[in-house]
Design an enzyme around this catalytic site. Sequence first.
Site, PDB file in Angstrom:
ATOM      1  CB  SER A  35      19.048 -28.021 -24.717  1.00 21.22           C
ATOM      2  OG  SER A  35      20.412 -27.864 -25.048  1.00 21.22           O
ATOM      3  CE  LYS A  89      21.037 -29.341 -29.096  1.00 20.27           C
ATOM      4  NZ  LYS A  89      20.086 -28.963 -27.998  1.00 20.27           N
TER       5      LYS A  89
END
Length: 225
Positions: A35, A89
């Site tokens: 991701s 992230k």
Amino acid sequence: MTRWREYLTTLVIAVFFALFVRSYLITAYKVPTGSMQPTLKPGDFIFSSRLSYGIQLPFTDRKWDVTSPERGDLIVFNYSNQPGISYVKRVIGLPGDKIQIKDGRIVLNDEALHYEKVTVDTGDNPNSDMFEIFQEKFQDSSWKVIFQKQRENKDFGPIVVPPDEVFILGDNRDASDDSRYWGTVPTSQIVGKVVLIWLSLDWQEKWGGDRYPTVRWKRVFSTVH
């Protein structure tokens, strides 16, 4: 007996030091998914600095000299619904920012981010037939992101980031669960800032009778941004 006491004392000190470093200075993590490609790849082992956003006071939940993350930082955080799992992230929106996504591209405070396609093969593209790498730029900051070549036009927002929270996205924009689905992340749940890849193992390229992963030597002890 004296020698055994010395061994035990040394062991206790070593364990205490390791726990102290892990709890208050640096924490190691393994990246399990794609991701955050191309910045972080599956099989990367990373160090996160716990001092980047304040010094944790021992045996308390309080921090001293607290600072906020900057746009573009790679952060490690715990999501409230799954407190035992750590996520990595990128910070895109800061408190008070207006965030909108049009056709997959970010509009920040009514200013569209600039996207420049990366045409040089740096080995970061997991599949050049399916993905394209872009340099995503906002003012003086930039970072690499991946989009699927045949992607769906996904719109989001607009929203305004609440106080003491951040809006986060994965660099693999079409294959990341992030603030588009969870909502913004309170800064109190941020654990640290990713600063280094200390080891990188490629389990897709094996050797030794298909038992051992290949080491991505170019990524070993490399900084991230």
